[in-house]
Design a protein around this motif. Structure first.
Motif, PDB file in Angstrom:
ATOM      1  N   LYS B 216     -37.017  46.613  14.439  1.00 36.72           N
ATOM      2  CA  LYS B 216     -37.010  45.202  14.041  1.00 36.72           C
ATOM      3  C   LYS B 216     -35.942  44.399  14.777  1.00 36.72           C
ATOM      4  CE  LYS B 216     -33.867  45.252  10.164  1.00 36.72           C
ATOM      5  NZ  LYS B 216     -33.598  45.330   8.738  1.00 36.72           N
ATOM      6  N   PHE B 217     -36.060  43.070  14.711  1.00 37.26           N
ATOM      7  CA  PHE B 217     -35.180  42.119  15.371  1.00 37.26           C
ATOM      8  C   PHE B 217     -33.756  42.221  14.811  1.00 37.26           C
ATOM      9  CE2 PHE B 217     -33.402  37.718  15.233  1.00 37.26           C
ATOM     10  CZ  PHE B 217     -33.374  37.438  16.591  1.00 37.26           C
ATOM     11  N   ALA B 218     -32.780  42.094  15.704  1.00 38.78           N
ATOM     12  CA  ALA B 218     -31.373  42.234  15.317  1.00 38.78           C
ATOM     13  C   ALA B 218     -30.933  41.071  14.429  1.00 38.78           C
ATOM     14  CB  ALA B 218     -30.519  42.305  16.574  1.00 38.78           C
ATOM     15  N   GLY B 219     -30.941  41.289  13.127  1.00 38.66           N
ATOM     16  CA  GLY B 219     -30.570  40.234  12.193  1.00 38.66           C
ATOM     17  C   GLY B 219     -31.674  39.919  11.202  1.00 38.66           C
ATOM     18  N   ALA B 220     -32.822  40.583  11.353  1.00 34.72           N
ATOM     19  CA  ALA B 220     -33.957  40.309  10.468  1.00 34.72           C
ATOM     20  C   ALA B 220     -33.986  41.266   9.280  1.00 34.72           C
ATOM     21  CB  ALA B 220     -35.262  40.430  11.247  1.00 34.72           C
ATOM     22  N   GLU B 221     -34.627  40.811   8.189  1.00 34.85           N
ATOM     23  CA  GLU B 221     -34.940  41.700   7.068  1.00 34.85           C
ATOM     24  C   GLU B 221     -36.206  42.474   7.395  1.00 34.85           C
ATOM     25  OE1 GLU B 221     -33.370  41.854   3.757  1.00 34.85           O
ATOM     26  OE2 GLU B 221     -31.762  41.062   5.016  1.00 34.85           O
ATOM     27  N   ASN B 247     -29.543  36.176   5.926  1.00 33.17           N
ATOM     28  CA  ASN B 247     -28.514  36.690   6.836  1.00 33.17           C
ATOM     29  C   ASN B 247     -27.822  35.609   7.656  1.00 33.17           C
ATOM     30  OD1 ASN B 247     -29.114  39.208   5.892  1.00 33.17           O
ATOM     31  ND2 ASN B 247     -30.489  39.737   7.591  1.00 33.17           N
ATOM     32  N   PHE B 248     -28.604  34.694   8.217  1.00 35.51           N
ATOM     33  CA  PHE B 248     -27.976  33.662   9.049  1.00 35.51           C
ATOM     34  C   PHE B 248     -27.334  32.572   8.195  1.00 35.51           C
ATOM     35  CE2 PHE B 248     -30.382  35.959  12.147  1.00 35.51           C
ATOM     36  CZ  PHE B 248     -29.529  35.951  13.248  1.00 35.51           C
ATOM     37  N   ALA B 249     -27.896  32.319   7.018  1.00 37.54           N
ATOM     38  CA  ALA B 249     -27.263  31.363   6.101  1.00 37.54           C
ATOM     39  C   ALA B 249     -25.891  31.895   5.693  1.00 37.54           C
ATOM     40  CB  ALA B 249     -28.146  31.151   4.875  1.00 37.54           C
ATOM     41  N   LYS B 250     -25.792  33.204   5.450  1.00 39.48           N
ATOM     42  CA  LYS B 250     -24.493  33.808   5.121  1.00 39.48           C
ATOM     43  C   LYS B 250     -23.541  33.673   6.308  1.00 39.48           C
ATOM     44  CE  LYS B 250     -26.113  37.324   2.003  1.00 39.48           C
ATOM     45  NZ  LYS B 250     -26.885  38.582   2.141  1.00 39.48           N
ATOM     46  N   ALA B 251     -24.022  34.029   7.492  1.00 38.81           N
ATOM     47  CA  ALA B 251     -23.156  34.021   8.668  1.00 38.81           C
ATOM     48  C   ALA B 251     -22.633  32.628   8.966  1.00 38.81           C
ATOM     49  CB  ALA B 251     -23.929  34.582   9.867  1.00 38.81           C
ATOM     50  N   PHE B 252     -23.441  31.600   8.720  1.00 34.14           N
ATOM     51  CA  PHE B 252     -23.036  30.231   9.043  1.00 34.14           C
ATOM     52  C   PHE B 252     -22.762  29.395   7.792  1.00 34.14           C
ATOM     53  CE2 PHE B 252     -24.652  31.816  12.958  1.00 34.14           C
ATOM     54  CZ  PHE B 252     -23.804  31.249  13.887  1.00 34.14           C
ATOM     55  N   GLN B 263     -25.601  25.821  -6.272  1.00 38.22           N
ATOM     56  CA  GLN B 263     -25.518  26.095  -4.841  1.00 38.22           C
ATOM     57  C   GLN B 263     -26.192  27.426  -4.555  1.00 38.22           C
ATOM     58  OE1 GLN B 263     -24.159  24.239  -2.187  1.00 38.22           O
ATOM     59  NE2 GLN B 263     -24.239  22.625  -3.729  1.00 38.22           N
ATOM     60  N   ASP B 264     -26.986  27.437  -3.494  1.00 37.50           N
ATOM     61  CA  ASP B 264     -27.722  28.650  -3.157  1.00 37.50           C
ATOM     62  C   ASP B 264     -27.749  28.796  -1.626  1.00 37.50           C
ATOM     63  OD1 ASP B 264     -29.171  30.906  -3.572  1.00 37.50           O
ATOM     64  OD2 ASP B 264     -30.885  29.915  -4.518  1.00 37.50           O
ATOM     65  N   LEU B 265     -27.858  30.023  -1.137  1.00 41.34           N
ATOM     66  CA  LEU B 265     -27.976  30.231   0.311  1.00 41.34           C
ATOM     67  C   LEU B 265     -29.418  29.952   0.757  1.00 41.34           C
ATOM     68  CD1 LEU B 265     -25.910  33.520   0.666  1.00 41.34           C
ATOM     69  CD2 LEU B 265     -25.412  31.377   1.865  1.00 41.34           C
ATOM     70  N   VAL B 266     -29.545  29.414   1.930  1.00 42.09           N
ATOM     71  CA  VAL B 266     -30.864  29.057   2.458  1.00 42.09           C
ATOM     72  C   VAL B 266     -31.564  30.296   3.022  1.00 42.09           C
ATOM     73  CG1 VAL B 266     -32.053  27.617   4.170  1.00 42.09           C
ATOM     74  CG2 VAL B 266     -30.017  26.741   3.002  1.00 42.09           C
ATOM     75  N   TRP B 267     -32.895  30.316   2.919  1.00 41.57           N
ATOM     76  CA  TRP B 267     -33.712  31.417   3.441  1.00 41.57           C
ATOM     77  C   TRP B 267     -34.284  31.046   4.801  1.00 41.57           C
ATOM     78  CZ3 TRP B 267     -33.893  35.847   0.419  1.00 41.57           C
ATOM     79  CH2 TRP B 267     -33.378  35.698  -0.886  1.00 41.57           C
ATOM     80  N   ALA B 268     -34.396  32.016   5.690  1.00 41.54           N
ATOM     81  CA  ALA B 268     -34.745  31.709   7.079  1.00 41.54           C
ATOM     82  C   ALA B 268     -35.879  32.563   7.637  1.00 41.54           C
ATOM     83  CB  ALA B 268     -33.521  31.912   7.962  1.00 41.54           C
ATOM     84  N   THR B 269     -36.594  31.981   8.607  1.00 42.43           N
ATOM     85  CA  THR B 269     -37.526  32.761   9.419  1.00 42.43           C
ATOM     86  C   THR B 269     -37.323  32.385  10.887  1.00 42.43           C
ATOM     87  OG1 THR B 269     -39.458  31.336   9.860  1.00 42.43           O
ATOM     88  CG2 THR B 269     -39.253  32.229   7.620  1.00 42.43           C
ATOM     89  N   SER B 270     -37.740  33.254  11.779  1.00 39.38           N
ATOM     90  CA  SER B 270     -37.883  32.856  13.172  1.00 39.38           C
ATOM     91  C   SER B 270     -39.057  33.620  13.753  1.00 39.38           C
ATOM     92  CB  SER B 270     -36.599  33.083  13.972  1.00 39.38           C
ATOM     93  OG  SER B 270     -36.326  34.449  14.151  1.00 39.38           O
ATOM     94  N   TRP B 271     -39.666  33.043  14.777  1.00 37.85           N
ATOM     95  CA  TRP B 271     -40.884  33.642  15.357  1.00 37.85           C
ATOM     96  C   TRP B 271     -41.060  33.152  16.783  1.00 37.85           C
ATOM     97  CZ3 TRP B 271     -43.380  28.859  15.463  1.00 37.85           C
ATOM     98  CH2 TRP B 271     -43.051  27.968  14.427  1.00 37.85           C
TER      99      TRP B 271
END
Lengths: 490, 490
Positions: B216-221, B247-252, B263-271
Motif C-alpha cells: 500500500k501507499f506510504a501513509g495510507a490506511e 494520518n495527514f490531518a494528524k501530521a498537519f 473539534q475533530d480531525l479531518v478524513w482524507a483520500t488521494s487517488w
C-alpha cells in the motif's frame, strides 16, 4: 469572504491582493514565492488555456512535453541565454534524502550528489533544441510547430500573486523552420494570435510591436510583445513572441539538408503567455467591489440565485427550472447557487466580488410574472425580463457585455495615452497621472536607460503603427528613429 | 520509421521500446530517466486526460494547482510517507548559478544556498494538507474535492519509457471529509471511475480491490487499485485510490468543528493515474505490426489515404470530400493524409504501426463505384462500403471496434488466469507461461514475501470478488484468509 476589498483609489496593490485572495483565485503557499491557484482561479485559467490551445491547433501547432530538468551545461551553450537566466534558477544537486544524525529530520544524502547539477527549467529552448537536433535532418522534417503547456521556475526575490511568482504555469511554443522568412512569419502570426486572444477573450486591448534591444528575450533576434494598460494606468507585458534567428541552432548544432542538398542552420521562434494573464484580467477590469470577468472566460458567465421561503420554494424552483432549461438549450454556462446557509444578500455580494458577469435573481414575484431579474456586473444595470426565449436573450446579453468590456477598456486606455514631446512635462505627468506616453526616441540605449533611471518609465513597445516622422527624441532632442510608448510597468 | 518492429514473441521489452520510439510516441531525453512525450503520444495522453477530467468533474471535483516544491521538513511530518519517498527525490539546494573560475561554464553559487532545501514533489499530500489546514475550520468547509494535473519526480534507477520515468505526468485527487464513512465512499467512488475509464476508454479490463499491507501507499490506511494484464501476461498496476484515514490531518494538525461543536480531525483520500496508462494501452493491445489504439482515445480514429495519379486526382479528391463531409456531420474525427512524398503503401505501413483504428483507402475505382475501402486495424478485415451514410456507418464501426478490443482483452486475460492450489505447479507455470494466479493466502507478510523471493510474483490485488472459503494458503497450507491474485508485474 465578502467583507469587501480595499478601494482601488486608496491602494491599488492592496486592492489587487484583496481581490485575489478574497475572491479565492489564489493563496500564498508555505514555499517562498510560490502560490496556490485555487479552484475558482484555476477554472478561469482553464478557460483561457482552452481558448488559446484551440487557436494554436487551428494554426497548425501540436502539443508535446519535454523534461522539467535541464543539464547545467545546456544553459551555457547560448551566451546571452545563460546570462539572462542563470541568476534566477533552482538548482537540483542531490537525488536522495537521508535521516539526520538525531533521527528527527532529513537532509540531502552526500552519497547521492549528482555528477552534473540539473536546472529546473526557466524556459525550454535549450532542452527542446537538443531534441530538435535528433529529429531534424532534412527540409522534409520542417517546419516543426510544437507547443508545450508546463510549469517553469524563475527565482524571484519580490513576488506578487499571478504577476510574478517563482513557479508559474505557461505555454511555450517552439518552432523550427527552413528559412528566415518563414520564422519571421511564424513569430508575427503567433503575436497576432495573442492579440486576438487578449481582445476577443480577455476583453483587453493591446499594443503590438517589437521591444527595444535592451528589453528583448535573452537569446532572441527580435522580441515582439502585446502590451496592455491596467486599471492603475501601468503597463503589463502580456505575451511575447520571439524570432530566435539561428542562435539556438548554432548553440546546439542543428543543421538540415535544404532543397538544394546543402547543409544549413535551422531558424527558430519561441512564444509564450502565462498565468500572469490572470493578473491582467483582474487589473484591467476590476472595480471597488472586486472582480469583473469577461463572459467568454468566466468560470460561471451566469450565476442564478433563487430567493424563497418555505411556502414559495416550490413555485420559485419550478420557475428556476424553466429558466435553466432555456439556458441549457442556448448553450449558456451557468451556476445555480443553492447553498442554504447563506442569505441571498450575502450571495449577491460574493458573486459581485467574484466577478460573475451576469447574476439572475429569481423570487416568488418573478415566478408569478414569468419574469427574471438580470444584474450586469460590468454596469450594475438591472434588467427585468420575461422568460420567453430567456436562453437566447441571455446569450446575446453576454456577448454584449463581452463587447462592452473591451470597448470600456479601450476608451480607458486611449483616454490615458498621451502624445508628448516635452521631457519635463512628461516627467511631471508620468509622475502624477501615470499612463502611456507616445514620444520620439533617437534609438540609443543611453537615452532609453536615462529615462528609466529618472522616471521609472520604460519603453514598452515600438508600436507597429508608429509614426516617427517629424518627431524628436524625448530626451536628447535628436531626430527620432522611432515613435515609442513609455510607461511605468509591472 | 515504418521499418517494422521486433516481434513480440521474440523479445517483448524490445518490441515495446520499438513501438514507442518508431510510432513516435516518446523519445529518450538527454536527462537521465526523463523522457520526451512526442506530439503523437501527447495527443493520446490529451484524449485520455480529457475523458478522465470530464469524469472527475461529473463526480463533483474541481481542479487546482499547488507548488512544485515542498519544504524538506514537510516530508518528515508523516513517518511512513517520508520512508516511502525520501530515497528517490530530487533536492533543490541553490537558487542561482555563477560563472566558473575559468569562465567556461556555470556552477551552483555557494552564496545562494537555500536555508531549507526544497524537494521536487514526488506526490502532493504534504503541501496540500498544509493548505487544507488554512482552509478548513468547520464542517461547512467540507468536503473539499480537489484534483490536480501535474508533473512529479521520483528518482528511478531503472527507467522505461512511460512505465517508469523519473519525471512523469499524472493527476492526483486530494479530498477532505468530515467522516470516515464519507472518505471510504470517496475512495471507492474514484476506484470505480478508474475502472470505468480503463474499460470504456482504454478497452482494458481490470481487476479491482485492495492491495496487501506491504504494497500500500506510504501513509495510507488502505490502498485500492485497478490491475491490468499486459500482452506478455504480466500485471500492470494502472491506478490507485487511497483511504488516508486521519494520518495527514494528524501530521498537519488539520481539525474542524463538527456539527456538534466538537473539534475533530479531518478524513482524507488521494487517488491518481499517470502517463503510465499510455504504456498500458500499448502493451494491452499492440501486435507485431505495432500499436493498436482504441477509437475513443486514438488521436485519429480514422486515417484517410487518397490514392491517385495526375489524371485521377480530381475525381478521387472530389470523392474524398464527400466522405469527409459525411464523417464531419457524424462527428467522426479523422486525419486526411495528403503527404505527397510518401507512397500509399508506405502510409499504410506507417498508420498500421501507429495504430490508427480504421484506415480508409480511396482510389479511382472507389470514386467510380461510390465506394470506399475500410481497413480495421484490430482484425485486419477490409470492408468495401458504399458511401451513402458513410459517416454514420463509420461511427458505428468505431464503436464496434472499441467493444471488440475490450472483449478480446478480456478473453486474453481470462484465458491466462488460473485457479491454483499447488505451490510447485504454480512455480512451474508462472515461470514458463506467466499469467494471473488466483490462490489462497493466509494473510501473513512472511508467506507473501517468500513467494515473491522464490517466484518474482507478487500479490497484485485482493479482488473484490474473492472467495477464500475452503481455500488454503498457497505457501504454508494454512486456512486462507483471502483469495488473492499472484503475478509478475511491471
Amino acid at each position: 469572504m465578502s467583507k469587501g476589498v480595499t478601494k482601488q483609489s486608496e491602494d491599488f496593490p492592496k486592492w489587487y491582493t484583496d481581490v485575489v485572495t478574497k475572491a479565492e483565485l489564489a493563496d500564498y503557499s508555505p514555499v517562498k514565492g510560490s502560490m496556490v491557484i485555487r479552484p475558482y482561479g484555476f477554472a478561469l485559467w482553464e478557460n483561457m488555456k482552452a481558448a488559446l490551445d484551440n487557436m494554436f491547433k487551428e494554426t497548425g501547432h501540436v502539443n508535446a512535453y519535454f523534461p522539467l530538468f535541464i543539464p547545467k551545461s545546456f544553459l551555457s551553450k547560448e551566451a546571452e541565454h545563460v546570462d539572462g537566466f542563470a541568476k534566477e534558477c533552482a538548482v537540483v544537486t542531490h537525488h536522495r534524502l537521508r535521516a539526520t544524525a538525531d533521527g528527527k529530520g532529513v537532509e540531502a544524502d552526500p552519497d547521492a550528489k549528482l555528477e552534473e547539477e540539473l536546472i529546473v527549467r526557466p524556459t525550454s529552448e535549450t532542452i527542446i533544441w537538443s531534441m530538435y537536433k535528433k529529429w531534424i535532418n532534412s527540409y522534409r522534417d520542417l517546419p516543426i510547430l510544437i507547443n508545450q503547456w508546463a510549469n517553469v521556475v524563475r527565482w524571484e526575490m519580490r513576488t506578487r500573486l499571478f504577476l510574478r511568482t517563482t513557479e508559474f504555469l505557461w505555454q511555450e511554443g517552439h518552432t523550427a523552420h527552413a528559412t528566415a522568412e518563414e520564422a519571421e512569419e511564424e513569430t508575427l502570426k503567433m503575436l497576432e494570435v495573442y492579440r486576438k486572444f487578449a481582445e476577443e477573450f480577455m476583453a483587453i486591448p493591446v499594443l503590438t510591436g517589437p521591444k527595444t534591444e535592451s528589453e528583448k528575450f535573452a537569446g532572441a533576434e527580435t522580441t515582439y510583445c502585446i502590451e496592455a494598460m491596467m486599471g492603475d494606468k501601468k503597463a503589463l507585458q502580456s505575451g511575447t513572441s520571439h524570432n530566435l534567428g539561428q542562435n539556438f541552432a548554432k548553440a546546439f548544432d542543428v543543421t538540415f539538408q535544404n532543397e538544394n542538398n546543402e547543409q544549413d542552420l535551422v531558424w527558430a521562434t519561441s512564444w509564450g503567455v502565462s498565468t500572469r494573464l490572470v493578473g491582467a484580467v483582474i487589473m484591467a477590469h476590476g472595480d471597488d467591489k472586486g472582480l469583473i470577468l469577461p463572459p467568454k472566460i468566466a468560470p460561471y458567465p451566469v450565476v442564478i440565485i433563487p430567493i424563497f421561503r418555505d411556502d414559495t420554494k416550490d413555485a420559485v424552483m419550478k420557475h428556476t427550472e424553466k429558466i435553466t432549461e432555456s439556458l441549457k438549450s442556448a448553450g449558456v454556462i451557468f451556476h445555480l447557487d443553492l447553498r442554504e446557509k447563506m442569505s441571498p444578500g450575502w450571495k449577491f455580494n460574493e458573486w459581485e466580488m467574484k466577478g460573475a458577469p451576469l447574476r439572475m435573481e429569481i423570487g416568488p414575484r418573478d415566478a408569478e410574472n414569468d419574469a427574471v431579474v438580470l444584474a450586469r456586473r460590468d454596469t450594475g444595470e438591472k434588467i427585468t425580463q420575461n422568460i420567453g426565449k430567456i436562453g437566447e436573450f441571455t446569450a446575446n446579453l453576454l456577448n454584449e457585455i463581452q463587447n462592452a468590456m473591451l470597448e470600456k477598456a479601450k476608451i480607458f486606455r486611449d483616454d490615458n495615452t498621451f502624445d508628448i514631446a516635452d521631457y519635463d512635462e512628461f516627467k511631471q505627468r508620468n509622475e502624477s497621472d501615470g499612463g502611456f506616453y507616445r514620444a520620439g526616441w533617437c534609438g540609443s540605449e543611453e537615452c532609453e536607460s536615462k529615462v528609466q533611471e529618472e522616471t521609472k518609465a520604460t519603453i514598452r513597445v515600438i508600436p507597429f503603427d508608429e509614426n516617427p516622422s517629424g518627431k524628436t527624441c524625448l530626451l536628447c532632442g535628436k531626430k527620432a528613429k522611432h515613435e515609442v510608448v513609455f510607461s511605468k510597468a509591472y
